[in-house]
Design a protein around this motif. Structure first.
Motif, PDB file in Angstrom:
ATOM      1  N   UNK A  13       2.633   0.713 -10.763  1.00  8.39           N
ATOM      2  CA  UNK A  13       1.592  -0.240 -10.388  1.00  8.39           C
ATOM      3  C   UNK A  13       1.060   0.081  -8.993  1.00  8.39           C
ATOM      4  N   UNK A  14      -0.195  -0.312  -8.741  1.00 10.91           N
ATOM      5  CA  UNK A  14      -0.748  -0.304  -7.404  1.00 10.91           C
ATOM      6  C   UNK A  14      -1.022  -1.749  -7.017  1.00 10.91           C
ATOM      7  N   UNK A  15      -0.675  -2.096  -5.768  1.00 13.34           N
ATOM      8  CA  UNK A  15      -0.802  -3.473  -5.283  1.00 13.34           C
ATOM      9  C   UNK A  15      -1.899  -3.493  -4.226  1.00 13.34           C
ATOM     10  N   UNK A  16      -2.930  -4.322  -4.430  1.00 17.48           N
ATOM     11  CA  UNK A  16      -4.077  -4.326  -3.541  1.00 17.48           C
ATOM     12  C   UNK A  16      -4.614  -5.740  -3.375  1.00 17.48           C
ATOM     13  N   UNK A  17      -5.137  -6.024  -2.175  1.00 15.45           N
ATOM     14  CA  UNK A  17      -5.724  -7.329  -1.903  1.00 15.45           C
ATOM     15  C   UNK A  17      -7.232  -7.275  -2.085  1.00 15.45           C
ATOM     16  N   UNK A  18      -7.828  -8.438  -2.367  1.00 15.93           N
ATOM     17  CA  UNK A  18      -9.280  -8.526  -2.513  1.00 15.93           C
ATOM     18  C   UNK A  18      -9.965  -8.870  -1.200  1.00 15.93           C
ATOM     19  N   UNK A  19      -9.209  -9.020  -0.101  1.00 11.84           N
ATOM     20  CA  UNK A  19      -9.825  -9.222   1.199  1.00 11.84           C
ATOM     21  C   UNK A  19     -10.127 -10.666   1.525  1.00 11.84           C
ATOM     22  N   UNK A  20     -11.274 -10.894   2.162  1.00 12.20           N
ATOM     23  CA  UNK A  20     -11.561 -12.175   2.798  1.00 12.20           C
ATOM     24  C   UNK A  20     -12.262 -13.192   1.903  1.00 12.20           C
ATOM     25  N   UNK A  21     -12.645 -12.849   0.717  1.00 11.12           N
ATOM     26  CA  UNK A  21     -13.291 -13.806  -0.178  1.00 11.12           C
ATOM     27  C   UNK A  21     -12.566 -13.785  -1.513  1.00 11.12           C
ATOM     28  N   UNK A  22     -12.355 -14.947  -2.108  1.00 12.34           N
ATOM     29  CA  UNK A  22     -11.595 -15.015  -3.371  1.00 12.34           C
ATOM     30  C   UNK A  22     -10.276 -14.254  -3.223  1.00 12.34           C
ATOM     31  N   UNK A  23      -9.562 -14.582  -2.160  1.00 14.18           N
ATOM     32  CA  UNK A  23      -8.396 -13.781  -1.785  1.00 14.18           C
ATOM     33  C   UNK A  23      -7.301 -13.828  -2.838  1.00 14.18           C
ATOM     34  N   UNK A  73      -1.297 -14.324   0.686  1.00 17.27           N
ATOM     35  CA  UNK A  73      -1.848 -12.967   0.626  1.00 17.27           C
ATOM     36  C   UNK A  73      -2.453 -12.597   1.984  1.00 17.27           C
ATOM     37  N   UNK A  74      -2.111 -11.435   2.544  1.00 18.46           N
ATOM     38  CA  UNK A  74      -2.646 -11.048   3.849  1.00 18.46           C
ATOM     39  C   UNK A  74      -4.079 -10.529   3.767  1.00 18.46           C
ATOM     40  N   UNK A  75      -4.788 -10.638   4.900  1.00 21.30           N
ATOM     41  CA  UNK A  75      -6.081  -9.998   5.064  1.00 21.30           C
ATOM     42  C   UNK A  75      -5.914  -8.623   5.719  1.00 21.30           C
ATOM     43  N   UNK A  76      -5.032  -8.532   6.726  1.00 14.68           N
ATOM     44  CA  UNK A  76      -4.904  -7.302   7.511  1.00 14.68           C
ATOM     45  C   UNK A  76      -3.600  -6.533   7.280  1.00 14.68           C
TER      46      UNK A  76
END
Length: 441
Positions: free
Chosen positions: A272-282, A308-311
């Motif tokens: 799996x790859x784990x990734x955040x969607x950032x600052x909107x609809x986090x 969930x982190x942003x940075x």
């Protein structure tokens, strides 16, 4: 007799070749592992160093402290005795590469790479020298986002520059580059245009460019991985994450999540790859690395939306995935299912990515406090360590030491008995005469 003499000569010649190779290998193993890029050898924040310090302060386990000119949030990278990082002296429009002796803390090189009349606006949390350099063999690649990219020799000679990839990075430079074979790859995700670009490692010329038209800026760093024997470039961008063939830039799969200004670097494990969607609809998505074509958020193996982190980038240790939110909420999840094991709050704000090393997890706040915890399915704090000054750069390790960057200095942190600690008294070096004071933020 002649045959026997030739046989012995051949064996002596073979030994003469093997012994230097063994010496080089032994020296490398004694020296430890280099830290060549953002988040270390695998790009995921994992170090194989041992006997690292658990505790430190301004007066404990600091081998040297070297003041730095200007302001930069690039993390240090290490090859042998050489540490490289970047800085910006904003008042002078000067973007610089610094090389520091890892044993003594002496500044060996201070090279102006680009000079700009106007560096432009940045986010208050950012700097004009936030992307982390990459060391590959005898070359150092420094990247300043839309300001430009350059290649230096280990002696500090500028071998090439490329400042022709103009785009509006809005909040300043963010994502770091990666090296794949003879290519240097990075994101040019601005508010106006969005693309992934590969430069020729030798010349700095564009070898391929893939436009992705995500309509959102992004500040993430790509991650190289191998899936079913083939290399993939996992590339977080504004509004999307995609996977590309690193040789050609051809897209393999894409997920549009609708987020904005993605910063954190993905991590991969367990297929799996784990990734955040950032600052909107986090949200944080766990995506099957074997995906193909256009996929949706509903296709994710699992999704979490709390903590969930942003940075700060995620961290995987064994079967557990660790998240550190910008507000200091630390979450431990089962990496395969997303099930939460525990959640705890630390004091302060957080931008640096966590580090796994020596059986511990190091988590650094913007206030200069590094909390050390034990990995596992229950929260266990081991230590809390404070340095002077703000910290947004991530920690690096090499040669039994931790290298930490604050807004004004670089530290070598090491338990007594380590190679540098044995030969070097604790030293606070004077700021170079030509250096500027850090930019107020």
């Amino acid at each position: 007799m002649r045959l026997r003499f030739d046989f012995h000569c051949r064996h002596i010649a073979q030994i003469a070749l093997v012994v230097p190779m063994l010496c080089v290998a032994l020296t490398a193993s004694l020296r430890g592992e280099d830290w060549p890029q953002f988040r270390g050898p695998d790009g995921q924040g994992y170090s194989r160093e041992r006997d690292l310090p658990l505790e430190w302060s301004e007066s404990e386990n600091v081998v040297w402290k070297t003041p730095l000119p200007g302001l930069g949030w690039s993390s240090p990278v290490v090859r042998g005795r050489l540490i490289w990082l970047t800085t910006a002296i904003e008042q002078e429009g000067s973007l610089r590469a610094l090389c520091i002796d890892a044993l003594t803390g002496q500044v060996l090189r201070d090279v102006e790479v680009f000079h700009k009349a106007d560096l432009g606006p940045i986010n208050p949390k950012n700097s004009h020298a936030s992307p982390t350099p990459v060391i590959d063999g005898d070359r150092v690649f420094v990247h300043f986002g839309a300001h430009g990219t350059a290649c230096l020799s280990l002696r500090g000679d500028v071998l090439w520059r490329n400042d022709q990839l103009a785009y509006d990075h809005r909040h300043g430079p963010g994502g770091s580059p990666v090296v794949w074979r003879d290519l240097l790859i990075f994101h040019c995700d601005g508010a106006d245009t969005q693309a992934v670009v590969a430069l020729d490692r030798q010349t700095g010329r564009v070898r391929w460019r893939t436009d992705r038209q995500s309509q959102q800026p992004g500040y993430g760093t790509p991650l190289l991985t191998t899936v079913n024997g083939a290399d993939q470039l996992i590339s977080p961008g504004g509004g999307m994450i995609a996977s590309y063939e690193p040789a050609t830039g051809r897209e393999i799969w894409r997920l549009r999540h609708g987020g904005d200004s993605v910063v954190l670097r993905p991590v991969v494990d367990h297929g799996l790859v784990y990734v955040s969607s950032g600052y909107t609809s986090t949200a944080l998505y766990a995506i099957d690395l074997a995906s193909r074509g256009e996929i949706s958020t509903a296709d994710a193996t699992w999704t979490v939306r709390r903590g969930v982190p942003f940075d700060p980038s995620p961290l995987i240790v064994g079967d557990e995935l660790y998240l550190v939110s910008d507000q200091g909420v630390v979450t431990c999840l089962d990496a395969r299912s997303g099930k939460q094991h525990w959640q705890s709050r630390l004091r302060g704000a957080f931008s640096a990515s966590p580090l796994a090393a020596d059986g511990r997890i190091y988590i650094t706040s913007e206030e200069g406090v590094t909390t050390v915890i034990a990995p596992g399915k229950a929260m266990k704090k081991l230590a809390e360590n404070t340095l002077d000054g703000r910290m947004l750069a991530s920690l690096a390790t090499a040669d039994g030491a931790i290298f930490a960057r604050t807004e004004s200095a670089l530290y070598r942190i090491q338990s007594s008995g380590g190679p540098a600690a044995q030969h070097q008294p604790v030293a606070v070096r004077k700021k170079p005469a030509a250096a500027s004071m850090p930019v107020a933020r």
